[in-house]
Design a protein around this motif. Sequence first.
Motif, PDB file in Angstrom:
ATOM      1  N   ILE A  18       0.862  -1.177   0.000  1.00  0.00           N
ATOM      2  CA  ILE A  18       0.000   0.000   0.000  1.00  0.00           C
ATOM      3  C   ILE A  18       0.901   1.230   0.000  1.00  0.00           C
ATOM      4  O   ILE A  18       1.807   1.346   0.824  1.00  0.00           O
ATOM      5  N   LEU A  19       0.657   2.141  -0.931  1.00  0.00           N
ATOM      6  CA  LEU A  19       1.440   3.359  -1.083  1.00  0.00           C
ATOM      7  C   LEU A  19       0.591   4.556  -0.674  1.00  0.00           C
ATOM      8  O   LEU A  19      -0.622   4.513  -0.790  1.00  0.00           O
ATOM      9  N   GLY A  20       1.218   5.611  -0.221  1.00  0.00           N
ATOM     10  CA  GLY A  20       0.495   6.840   0.088  1.00  0.00           C
ATOM     11  C   GLY A  20       0.242   7.017   1.570  1.00  0.00           C
ATOM     12  O   GLY A  20       0.685   6.230   2.403  1.00  0.00           O
ATOM     13  N   LEU A  21      -0.515   8.078   1.880  1.00  0.00           N
ATOM     14  CA  LEU A  21      -0.817   8.434   3.262  1.00  0.00           C
ATOM     15  C   LEU A  21      -2.290   8.757   3.413  1.00  0.00           C
ATOM     16  O   LEU A  21      -2.934   9.235   2.477  1.00  0.00           O
ATOM     17  N   GLY A  22      -2.802   8.561   4.620  1.00  0.00           N
ATOM     18  CA  GLY A  22      -4.188   8.907   4.895  1.00  0.00           C
ATOM     19  C   GLY A  22      -5.146   8.131   4.022  1.00  0.00           C
ATOM     20  O   GLY A  22      -5.021   6.918   3.879  1.00  0.00           O
ATOM     21  N   LEU A  23      -6.085   8.833   3.420  1.00  0.00           N
ATOM     22  CA  LEU A  23      -7.081   8.180   2.577  1.00  0.00           C
ATOM     23  C   LEU A  23      -6.693   8.128   1.106  1.00  0.00           C
ATOM     24  O   LEU A  23      -7.374   7.485   0.315  1.00  0.00           O
ATOM     25  N   LEU A  24      -5.616   8.796   0.719  1.00  0.00           N
ATOM     26  CA  LEU A  24      -5.170   8.771  -0.677  1.00  0.00           C
ATOM     27  C   LEU A  24      -4.134   7.670  -0.826  1.00  0.00           C
ATOM     28  O   LEU A  24      -2.957   7.845  -0.527  1.00  0.00           O
ATOM     29  N   LEU A  25      -4.585   6.527  -1.300  1.00  0.00           N
ATOM     30  CA  LEU A  25      -3.731   5.346  -1.313  1.00  0.00           C
ATOM     31  C   LEU A  25      -3.576   4.763  -2.708  1.00  0.00           C
ATOM     32  O   LEU A  25      -4.489   4.812  -3.529  1.00  0.00           O
ATOM     33  N   GLY A  26      -2.415   4.182  -2.949  1.00  0.00           N
ATOM     34  CA  GLY A  26      -2.162   3.379  -4.122  1.00  0.00           C
ATOM     35  C   GLY A  26      -2.038   1.940  -3.660  1.00  0.00           C
ATOM     36  O   GLY A  26      -1.416   1.656  -2.637  1.00  0.00           O
ATOM     37  N   ILE A  27      -2.651   1.036  -4.395  1.00  0.00           N
ATOM     38  CA  ILE A  27      -2.611  -0.381  -4.044  1.00  0.00           C
ATOM     39  C   ILE A  27      -1.768  -1.084  -5.105  1.00  0.00           C
ATOM     40  O   ILE A  27      -2.198  -1.248  -6.248  1.00  0.00           O
ATOM     41  N   LYS A  28      -0.556  -1.461  -4.746  1.00  0.00           N
ATOM     42  CA  LYS A  28       0.382  -2.105  -5.670  1.00  0.00           C
ATOM     43  C   LYS A  28       0.007  -3.576  -5.818  1.00  0.00           C
ATOM     44  O   LYS A  28      -0.116  -4.297  -4.827  1.00  0.00           O
ATOM     45  N   LEU A  29      -0.182  -4.005  -7.059  1.00  0.00           N
ATOM     46  CA  LEU A  29      -0.641  -5.364  -7.355  1.00  0.00           C
ATOM     47  C   LEU A  29       0.413  -6.148  -8.133  1.00  0.00           C
ATOM     48  O   LEU A  29       1.293  -5.566  -8.760  1.00  0.00           O
ATOM     49  N   ASP A  30       0.263  -7.464  -8.146  1.00  0.00           N
ATOM     50  CA  ASP A  30       1.119  -8.298  -8.986  1.00  0.00           C
ATOM     51  C   ASP A  30       0.395  -8.709 -10.268  1.00  0.00           C
ATOM     52  O   ASP A  30       0.848  -9.581 -10.998  1.00  0.00           O
ATOM     53  N   VAL A  31      -0.742  -8.080 -10.520  1.00  0.00           N
ATOM     54  CA  VAL A  31      -1.539  -8.298 -11.733  1.00  0.00           C
ATOM     55  C   VAL A  31      -1.934  -6.928 -12.285  1.00  0.00           C
ATOM     56  O   VAL A  31      -1.862  -5.928 -11.566  1.00  0.00           O
ATOM     57  N   PRO A  32      -2.387  -6.852 -13.534  1.00  0.00           N
ATOM     58  CA  PRO A  32      -2.805  -5.560 -14.084  1.00  0.00           C
ATOM     59  C   PRO A  32      -3.976  -4.949 -13.303  1.00  0.00           C
ATOM     60  O   PRO A  32      -4.981  -5.612 -13.038  1.00  0.00           O
ATOM     61  N   ALA A  33      -3.838  -3.691 -12.955  1.00  0.00           N
ATOM     62  CA  ALA A  33      -4.861  -2.988 -12.166  1.00  0.00           C
ATOM     63  C   ALA A  33      -6.177  -2.870 -12.923  1.00  0.00           C
ATOM     64  O   ALA A  33      -7.245  -2.907 -12.323  1.00  0.00           O
ATOM     65  N   ARG A  34      -6.126  -2.727 -14.231  1.00  0.00           N
ATOM     66  CA  ARG A  34      -7.367  -2.567 -15.011  1.00  0.00           C
ATOM     67  C   ARG A  34      -8.281  -3.777 -14.870  1.00  0.00           C
ATOM     68  O   ARG A  34      -9.499  -3.644 -14.874  1.00  0.00           O
ATOM     69  N   ASP A  35      -7.697  -4.982 -14.770  1.00  0.00           N
ATOM     70  CA  ASP A  35      -8.514  -6.186 -14.606  1.00  0.00           C
ATOM     71  C   ASP A  35      -9.263  -6.162 -13.277  1.00  0.00           C
ATOM     72  O   ASP A  35     -10.449  -6.476 -13.207  1.00  0.00           O
ATOM     73  N   ILE A  36      -8.579  -5.765 -12.224  1.00  0.00           N
ATOM     74  CA  ILE A  36      -9.200  -5.665 -10.902  1.00  0.00           C
ATOM     75  C   ILE A  36     -10.229  -4.534 -10.893  1.00  0.00           C
ATOM     76  O   ILE A  36     -11.333  -4.681 -10.360  1.00  0.00           O
ATOM     77  N   GLN A  37      -9.881  -3.405 -11.517  1.00  0.00           N
ATOM     78  CA  GLN A  37     -10.800  -2.267 -11.575  1.00  0.00           C
ATOM     79  C   GLN A  37     -12.102  -2.656 -12.269  1.00  0.00           C
ATOM     80  O   GLN A  37     -13.193  -2.345 -11.781  1.00  0.00           O
ATOM     81  N   ALA A  38     -12.016  -3.339 -13.399  1.00  0.00           N
ATOM     82  CA  ALA A  38     -13.209  -3.727 -14.148  1.00  0.00           C
ATOM     83  C   ALA A  38     -14.069  -4.702 -13.350  1.00  0.00           C
ATOM     84  O   ALA A  38     -15.301  -4.568 -13.311  1.00  0.00           O
ATOM     85  N   ALA A  39     -13.438  -5.657 -12.692  1.00  0.00           N
ATOM     86  CA  ALA A  39     -14.185  -6.628 -11.891  1.00  0.00           C
ATOM     87  C   ALA A  39     -14.830  -5.954 -10.675  1.00  0.00           C
ATOM     88  O   ALA A  39     -15.965  -6.272 -10.310  1.00  0.00           O
ATOM     89  N   ALA A  40     -14.130  -5.009 -10.052  1.00  0.00           N
ATOM     90  CA  ALA A  40     -14.685  -4.294  -8.894  1.00  0.00           C
ATOM     91  C   ALA A  40     -15.862  -3.420  -9.304  1.00  0.00           C
ATOM     92  O   ALA A  40     -16.854  -3.316  -8.565  1.00  0.00           O
ATOM     93  N   LEU A  41     -15.782  -2.811 -10.475  1.00  0.00           N
ATOM     94  CA  LEU A  41     -16.870  -1.962 -10.956  1.00  0.00           C
ATOM     95  C   LEU A  41     -18.159  -2.765 -11.125  1.00  0.00           C
ATOM     96  O   LEU A  41     -19.249  -2.270 -10.839  1.00  0.00           O
ATOM     97  N   LYS A  42     -18.036  -4.004 -11.533  1.00  0.00           N
ATOM     98  CA  LYS A  42     -19.215  -4.868 -11.660  1.00  0.00           C
ATOM     99  C   LYS A  42     -19.867  -5.119 -10.303  1.00  0.00           C
ATOM    100  O   LYS A  42     -21.033  -5.487 -10.236  1.00  0.00           O
ATOM    101  N   GLN A  43     -19.111  -4.920  -9.230  1.00  0.00           N
ATOM    102  CA  GLN A  43     -19.617  -5.091  -7.864  1.00  0.00           C
ATOM    103  C   GLN A  43     -19.914  -3.731  -7.208  1.00  0.00           C
ATOM    104  O   GLN A  43     -19.992  -3.633  -5.997  1.00  0.00           O
ATOM    105  N   SER A  44     -20.020  -2.680  -8.029  1.00  0.00           N
ATOM    106  CA  SER A  44     -20.349  -1.308  -7.591  1.00  0.00           C
ATOM    107  C   SER A  44     -19.256  -0.641  -6.762  1.00  0.00           C
ATOM    108  O   SER A  44     -19.537   0.252  -5.967  1.00  0.00           O
TER     109      SER A  44
END
Length: 83
Positions: A18-44
């Motif tokens: 986890i990168l960043g401070l407070g509520l502004l965070l970056g989540i470093k993954l070992d997979v492409p972020a777009r794949d996780i983003q698209a799947a999360a969007l389907k779950q609102s």
Amino acid sequence: MGKIIETRLSGLPHILGILGLGLLLGIKLDVPARDIQAAALKQSIIIGTSADPNVLRHMPTMVVTYSDIEHMASVLGAVRHAI
């Protein structure tokens, strides 16, 4: 709340850190972020990506609650099957 988010997400699969401070965070993954983003969007769950293809941007509202964090963490834990 930022520390709670960091603690809750740090044990999930595919999360390297986890990168960043407070509520502004970056989540470093070992997979492409777009794949996780698209799947999360389907779950609102609306979460951003960054210039780094393996980093999600998490910027919750200032009134985020513990249950919001738990919901987001459970969705991110579940969407790992979608990649």
